[in-house]
Design a protein around this motif. Structure first.
Motif, PDB file in Angstrom:
ATOM      1  N   LEU A   1       0.842  -1.188   0.000  1.00 11.71           N
ATOM      2  CA  LEU A   1       0.000   0.000   0.000  1.00 11.71           C
ATOM      3  C   LEU A   1       0.884   1.246   0.000  1.00 11.71           C
ATOM      4  O   LEU A   1       2.043   1.203   0.415  1.00 11.71           O
ATOM      5  N   PRO A   2       0.384   2.386  -0.470  1.00 12.93           N
ATOM      6  CA  PRO A   2       1.184   3.613  -0.503  1.00 12.93           C
ATOM      7  C   PRO A   2       1.741   3.960   0.873  1.00 12.93           C
ATOM      8  O   PRO A   2       1.052   3.831   1.890  1.00 12.93           O
ATOM      9  N   GLY A   3       3.005   4.395   0.911  1.00 10.39           N
ATOM     10  CA  GLY A   3       3.639   4.798   2.158  1.00 10.39           C
ATOM     11  C   GLY A   3       4.204   3.668   2.984  1.00 10.39           C
ATOM     12  O   GLY A   3       4.750   3.896   4.069  1.00 10.39           O
ATOM     13  N   TYR A   4       4.073   2.434   2.501  1.00 10.32           N
ATOM     14  CA  TYR A   4       4.508   1.274   3.283  1.00 10.32           C
ATOM     15  C   TYR A   4       5.979   1.365   3.660  1.00 10.32           C
ATOM     16  O   TYR A   4       6.350   1.174   4.825  1.00 10.32           O
ATOM     17  N   MET A   5       6.843   1.646   2.686  1.00 12.94           N
ATOM     18  CA  MET A   5       8.276   1.597   2.939  1.00 12.94           C
ATOM     19  C   MET A   5       8.711   2.673   3.927  1.00 12.94           C
ATOM     20  O   MET A   5       9.524   2.423   4.826  1.00 12.94           O
ATOM     21  N   GLU A   6       8.174   3.875   3.771  1.00 15.06           N
ATOM     22  CA  GLU A   6       8.546   4.953   4.684  1.00 15.06           C
ATOM     23  C   GLU A   6       8.115   4.630   6.114  1.00 15.06           C
ATOM     24  O   GLU A   6       8.874   4.817   7.074  1.00 15.06           O
ATOM     25  N   LYS A   7       6.888   4.129   6.278  1.00 14.20           N
ATOM     26  CA  LYS A   7       6.409   3.773   7.614  1.00 14.20           C
ATOM     27  C   LYS A   7       7.267   2.678   8.227  1.00 14.20           C
ATOM     28  O   LYS A   7       7.596   2.719   9.425  1.00 14.20           O
ATOM     29  N   ALA A   8       7.640   1.678   7.425  1.00 22.42           N
ATOM     30  CA  ALA A   8       8.425   0.565   7.944  1.00 22.42           C
ATOM     31  C   ALA A   8       9.812   1.023   8.389  1.00 22.42           C
ATOM     32  O   ALA A   8      10.300   0.619   9.459  1.00 22.42           O
ATOM     33  N   VAL A   9      10.456   1.858   7.591  1.00 23.18           N
ATOM     34  CA  VAL A   9      11.798   2.338   7.947  1.00 23.18           C
ATOM     35  C   VAL A   9      11.733   3.194   9.205  1.00 23.18           C
ATOM     36  O   VAL A   9      12.600   3.097  10.094  1.00 23.18           O
ATOM     37  N   ARG A  10      10.727   4.031   9.323  1.00 24.66           N
ATOM     38  CA  ARG A  10      10.562   4.833  10.538  1.00 24.66           C
ATOM     39  C   ARG A  10      10.424   3.936  11.764  1.00 24.66           C
ATOM     40  O   ARG A  10      11.021   4.196  12.813  1.00 24.66           O
ATOM     41  N   LEU A  11       9.615   2.872  11.642  1.00 19.10           N
ATOM     42  CA  LEU A  11       9.419   1.981  12.786  1.00 19.10           C
ATOM     43  C   LEU A  11      10.710   1.243  13.143  1.00 19.10           C
ATOM     44  O   LEU A  11      10.997   1.032  14.327  1.00 19.10           O
ATOM     45  N   LEU A  12      11.477   0.822  12.141  1.00 18.07           N
ATOM     46  CA  LEU A  12      12.775   0.201  12.435  1.00 18.07           C
ATOM     47  C   LEU A  12      13.643   1.138  13.269  1.00 18.07           C
ATOM     48  O   LEU A  12      14.291   0.718  14.229  1.00 18.07           O
ATOM     49  N   GLU A  13      13.667   2.400  12.897  1.00 18.63           N
ATOM     50  CA  GLU A  13      14.507   3.372  13.591  1.00 18.63           C
ATOM     51  C   GLU A  13      13.963   3.687  14.979  1.00 18.63           C
ATOM     52  O   GLU A  13      14.719   3.776  15.955  1.00 18.63           O
ATOM     53  N   GLN A  14      12.665   3.855  15.094  1.00 21.98           N
ATOM     54  CA  GLN A  14      12.074   4.297  16.358  1.00 21.98           C
ATOM     55  C   GLN A  14      12.004   3.193  17.400  1.00 21.98           C
ATOM     56  O   GLN A  14      12.099   3.457  18.598  1.00 21.98           O
ATOM     57  N   THR A  15      11.808   1.936  16.963  1.00 21.25           N
ATOM     58  CA  THR A  15      11.647   0.828  17.909  1.00 21.25           C
ATOM     59  C   THR A  15      12.930   0.048  18.152  1.00 21.25           C
ATOM     60  O   THR A  15      13.029  -0.666  19.152  1.00 21.25           O
ATOM     61  N   GLY A  16      13.899   0.153  17.232  1.00 19.41           N
ATOM     62  CA  GLY A  16      15.094  -0.669  17.342  1.00 19.41           C
ATOM     63  C   GLY A  16      14.843  -2.126  17.029  1.00 19.41           C
ATOM     64  O   GLY A  16      15.660  -2.990  17.342  1.00 19.41           O
TER      65      GLY A  16
END
Length: 374
Positions: free
Chosen positions: A137-152
């Motif tokens: 879905l649109p925005g998937y990659m950006e959301k996933a990368v943000r979560l990787l960074e924010q959650t560790g």
């Protein structure tokens, strides 16, 4: 376009922009969570995709991956199995038209082997898995990368959003997203964001994948669940977010559905055999129900032939199961077109009993030690 060969994994330099003008101070960095997407540098991502007989959905899946509005570099590595349709032709045409696509060979056609070959040929430190019949879905990659960074986390992922076109596919899609169908895992039915047992597909930190040996080639099915189990065993975090949805195209015929769930049950038994602590009611319900129906049917037949009234009560097992499926289908099928509603009871029964039969009677795979991960 020739197929890319598996190469040693290159590292990526971490470049930083530093203000050099003497009269201009270096600005303080803005935290990622509040920085506008256009003002930050996004890390590069390698998307890995194993494909086998995906002629129908491959072009749409690839189009949605490369069409992501993501600020960093994207590459797509497609691992080509021995398809019997036009998958290879379509993949080569796509690779010819876009330099971001690499092709690697997966002679066995098995999903974990294709994933490992694609990871080996990838260039970047973030690895996103997408299947040939999945649509981001649109925005998937950006959301996933943000979560990787924010959650560790070592892996982040979300929902398998099953979408059908024909009445049969619509019934299968509804069953996939129902607790009555696949047991209620968060990546099927949704749930709150947070640590999870497993997620659909996933976006991984490459260093964790390499440290754990990648996907286990032994598991032709359930390799994602097995890998997430090892990630959690290693003290790393698997993170679920309902915002990370990937459209999934369900099986389109009865034989495909029955075959899928028979092998799902067979490989779930193998996971439980290797990791006994992972057994749960959700995974054991289909074989228990299947066994009870078989036992009840045999007992009723013997009781009828031998004239033993008590054994005849065994017929209650299949009768009660059918009633339960009909009630569940009535509740779960609301909002579906009437043709899909009519098919839903048989779809649910096919899923339950195929899974149960695979768990109880499926041929046992060879020893894990005989199937190296790489």
């Amino acid at each position: 376009m020739t197929e890319a060969q598996a190469l040693p994994l290159p590292g990526n330099a971490d470049s930083r922009r530093i203000g050099t003008a003497l009269r201009v101070p270096v600005p303080r960095p803005v935290p990622d969570e509040v920085a506008p997407a256009a003002r930050r540098e996004w890390p590069a991502v390698s998307v890995v995709m194993p494909v086998l007989n995906e002629q129908k959905h491959l072009a749409a899946s690839v189009g949605q991956i490369l069409g992501q509005e993501y600020g960093g570099e994207l590459e797509l590595i497609i691992a080509l199995g021995p398809s019997k349709d036009g998958t290879d032709r379509i993949a080569r045409k796509l690779a010819f038209s876009d330099a971001r696509i690499k092709l690697v060979s997966n002679p066995t056609g098995r999903t974990p082997a294709g994933l490992n070959a694609a990871v080996l040929a990838a260039s970047h430190d973030i690895i996103a898995r997408v299947d040939g019949h999945g649509v981001l879905l649109p925005g998937y990659m950006e959301k996933a990368v943000r979560l990787l960074e924010q959650t560790g986390a070592a892996n982040v992922g979300g929902l398998m959003l099953a979408v059908g076109e024909t009445p049969f596919e619509q019934a299968v899609a509804r069953a996939y997203g129902s607790k009555v169908g696949l047991g209620g895992g968060s990546f099927h039915v949704g749930g709150s964001e947070g640590p999870a047992e497993s997620v659909y597909l996933g976006v991984f930190r490459r260093d964790v994948l390499e440290r754990l040996g990648g996907f286990n080639d032994h598991y032709h099915r359930a390799q994602d669940w097995e890998l997430n189990f090892r990630i959690r065993q290693a003290g790393e975090l698997v993170w679920f977010s309902p915002d990370l949805a990937v459209t999934y195209r369900p099986r389109s015929s009865w034989p495909e559905l029955v075959r899928q769930f028979f092998h799902t049950g067979r490989w779930r038994r193998e996971v439980i055999r290797q990791y006994p602590d992972t057994a749960s009611a959700r995974y054991l319900a289909p074989p228990v129900v299947t066994g009870a129906i078989l036992a009840g049917t045999v007992a009723a037949a013997v009781g009828t032939v031998a004239g033993v009234p008590l054994l005849r009560h065994g017929r209650l097992a299949p009768v009660m199961y059918v009633l339960g499926v009909l009630i569940a289908s009535f509740r779960e099928g609301r909002g579906l077109p009437w043709r899909a509603q009519a098919l839903l009871p048989a779809v649910l029964a096919s899923m339950h009993l195929s899974w149960g039969a695979g768990f109880l009677f499926g041929r046992r795979p060879g020893p894990v030690a005989d199937c190296p991960r790489r």
